[in-house]
Design a protein around this motif. Structure first.
Motif, mmCIF file in Angstrom:
data_model
loop_
_atom_site.group_PDB
_atom_site.id
_atom_site.type_symbol
_atom_site.label_atom_id
_atom_site.label_comp_id
_atom_site.label_asym_id
_atom_site.label_seq_id
_atom_site.Cartn_x
_atom_site.Cartn_y
_atom_site.Cartn_z
ATOM 1 N N TRP A 141 0.840 -1.191 0.000
ATOM 2 C CA TRP A 141 0.000 0.000 0.000
ATOM 3 C C TRP A 141 0.876 1.241 0.000
ATOM 4 O O TRP A 141 2.037 1.211 0.386
ATOM 5 C CB TRP A 141 -0.941 0.023 1.201
ATOM 6 C CG TRP A 141 -0.263 -0.037 2.533
ATOM 7 C CD1 TRP A 141 0.440 0.939 3.168
ATOM 8 C CD2 TRP A 141 -0.206 -1.179 3.390
ATOM 9 N NE1 TRP A 141 0.922 0.494 4.374
ATOM 10 C CE2 TRP A 141 0.536 -0.808 4.545
ATOM 11 C CE3 TRP A 141 -0.717 -2.475 3.317
ATOM 12 C CZ2 TRP A 141 0.783 -1.674 5.578
ATOM 13 C CZ3 TRP A 141 -0.474 -3.335 4.346
ATOM 14 C CH2 TRP A 141 0.270 -2.945 5.469
ATOM 15 N N ASP A 174 0.513 5.817 0.256
ATOM 16 C CA ASP A 174 -0.241 7.065 0.379
ATOM 17 C C ASP A 174 0.724 8.166 -0.022
ATOM 18 O O ASP A 174 1.748 8.363 0.633
ATOM 19 C CB ASP A 174 -0.728 7.248 1.817
ATOM 20 C CG ASP A 174 -1.652 8.444 1.967
ATOM 21 O OD1 ASP A 174 -2.091 8.990 0.941
ATOM 22 O OD2 ASP A 174 -1.944 8.833 3.112
ATOM 23 N N ARG A 193 -3.775 13.671 -4.582
ATOM 24 C CA ARG A 193 -3.474 12.739 -3.492
ATOM 25 C C ARG A 193 -3.855 11.329 -3.943
ATOM 26 O O ARG A 193 -4.969 11.102 -4.406
ATOM 27 C CB ARG A 193 -4.274 13.135 -2.261
ATOM 28 C CG ARG A 193 -4.086 12.238 -1.039
ATOM 29 C CD ARG A 193 -2.808 12.559 -0.314
ATOM 30 N NE ARG A 193 -2.708 11.773 0.913
ATOM 31 C CZ ARG A 193 -3.105 12.209 2.106
ATOM 32 N NH1 ARG A 193 -3.647 13.413 2.221
ATOM 33 N NH2 ARG A 193 -2.961 11.462 3.177
ATOM 34 N N HIS A 205 -3.894 7.031 -3.113
ATOM 35 C CA HIS A 205 -3.757 5.923 -2.181
ATOM 36 C C HIS A 205 -4.035 4.654 -2.974
ATOM 37 O O HIS A 205 -4.982 4.599 -3.759
ATOM 38 C CB HIS A 205 -4.737 6.041 -1.016
ATOM 39 C CG HIS A 205 -4.603 4.927 -0.026
ATOM 40 N ND1 HIS A 205 -5.360 3.774 -0.091
ATOM 41 C CD2 HIS A 205 -3.778 4.773 1.038
ATOM 42 C CE1 HIS A 205 -5.013 2.965 0.896
ATOM 43 N NE2 HIS A 205 -4.060 3.548 1.587
#
Length: 395
Positions: A134, A136, A144, A146
């Motif tokens: 993962w 971010d 942005r 994720h």
């Protein structure tokens, strides 16, 4: 090609999938930019001759994948889109301010979603693979991102993109969109001009950052605004803004810069307004300390209701080693107002209430509603006399 037209084309629809895969691999290996001429040369190397329209279509598709955001590009280019969410190759959702909508955009397969997520992560200087499934991060244009890869993500990689617009909305635009009720802009403007410190609370996607950017644009032109953010999303329309952004640790675990670090550095930069993009950790102690030493400030915090804000800050302060009594003492002197945002059943963002912070008989800080949402105007509540006293000179 317009976003609507592109919505109807599954990714890989401009030419045979196998042919494009071969061209994609050839261009990736060479590191060459997928210009129409190079795509045509790569197509010829595969023994296929295509017309001009087909070559241009293939070149655009490959450029989007290798350089842009693939089939998501027209969605991100739509000025009304705030979020793009990929939950499966054929399940791409957008939020245009009225709740989530399923689009007609589709990837060829889960591997296509994975390739895009990994390339975007690499552009942001982050790692995304089986060992670190993962990420971010913030893309160079401010978006942005994720992403989560299988097996943590079940069935398909998940990709979430939050669009940061280059210019903040005006209060008038927020009023026209229904975020602020008629006449409510005067109260919010007076709150900023009176130099009261405040927090904007609400759930995810309620427009906290949008409203904060707008209000910061109302700060006096001679004031210096210092922003401390986990990911740089605030875009206030103001001539004197200093921006600080957190940095994750590298693969060796070194180089971490936290929001608490940034708040401490911001205090040495002569801020007239100290802004924390989102209060969600031990930085709450540094922020409250700063707001108790003559600095005006503001920020956002996740909370289900304005009444929950003290408990939320209490939890953050306790985790940072600040006991309950000390936190409430700091909070009472540091902050004056909470502006709470919600999304209604139609998905529209709106200011649900404006509360003033007061101490109860036990010495704990409690939000007292001063204004509540109304279709025609804010409705006054029991905290209005206190709010009027705080902002009356600027109203």
């Amino acid at each position: 090609m317009t976003g609507r037209a592109r919505d109807e084309i599954p990714y890989g629809g401009t030419a045979a999938g196998g042919l494009l895969d071969a061209v994609r691999q050839r261009l990736a290996e060479s590191g060459a930019e997928p210009t129409p001429a190079r795509v045509a040369a790569a197509l010829r190397a595969q023994g296929r001759l295509l017309g001009d329209a087909e070559v241009l279509g293939a070149a655009e598709e490959l450029r989007c994948e290798l350089v842009g955001t693939g089939p998501l590009e027209p969605l991100l280019a739509d000025p009304s889109v705030t979020d793009v969410l990929v939950s499966a190759p054929d399940r791409v959702w957008v939020d245009r301010g009225g709740g989530l909508e399923l689009t007609g955009v589709a990837f060829a397969d889960a591997a296509s979603v994975r390739r895009l997520a990994q390339r975007l992560a690499a552009v942001a200087g982050r790692r995304l693979d089986d060992a670190r499934p993962w990420v971010d991060a913030r893309l160079p244009d401010g978006t942005r991102m994720h992403a989560v890869l299988p097996p943590v993500a079940v069935g398909s990689p998940y990709l979430s993109l939050r669009v940061v617009r280059p210019k903040a909305f005006s209060l008038g635009e927020l009023a026209a969109a229904g975020t602020v009720p008629p006449g409510g802009d005067r109260v919010l403007r007076a709150l900023v001009q009176a130099r009261q410190s405040f927090l904007i609370s609400g759930g995810t996607g309620t427009g906290k950052t949008t409203l904060l950017s707008t209000l910061l644009g109302l700060v006096g032109q001679r004031e210096r605004i210092v922003l401390a953010e986990d990911s740089a999303e605030l875009r206030p329309d103001h001539p004197h803004v200093v921006r600080l952004e957190c940095r994750p640790a590298n693969q060796e675990g070194a180089g971490l810069v936290t929001l608490e670090d940034l708040v401490r550095q911001a205090l040495r930069m002569r801020p007239d307004r100290l802004v924390v993009g989102e209060v969600r950790g031990p930085e709450v102690t540094s922020l409250l300390a700063a707001l108790n030493t003559g600095h005006a400030g503001c920020g956002t915090v996740h909370a289900n209701a304005a009444a929950d804000v003290p408990a939320r800050l209490e939890a953050l302060g306790t985790a940072a080693g600040l006991d309950r009594a000390a936190l409430h003492s700091q909070l009472a002197a540091a902050l004056s107002v909470v502006i709470h945002l919600v999304r209604d059943r139609e998905g529209r963002r709106r200011v649900a209430e404006v509360d003033v912070l007061e101490r109860d008989s036990a010495g704990l800080v409690v939000p007292v509603p001063a204004l509540r949402w109304g279709e025609e105007a804010f409705a006054y509540d029991r905290g209005w006399p206190r709010l009027l006293m705080l902002i009356g000179g600027a109203l």
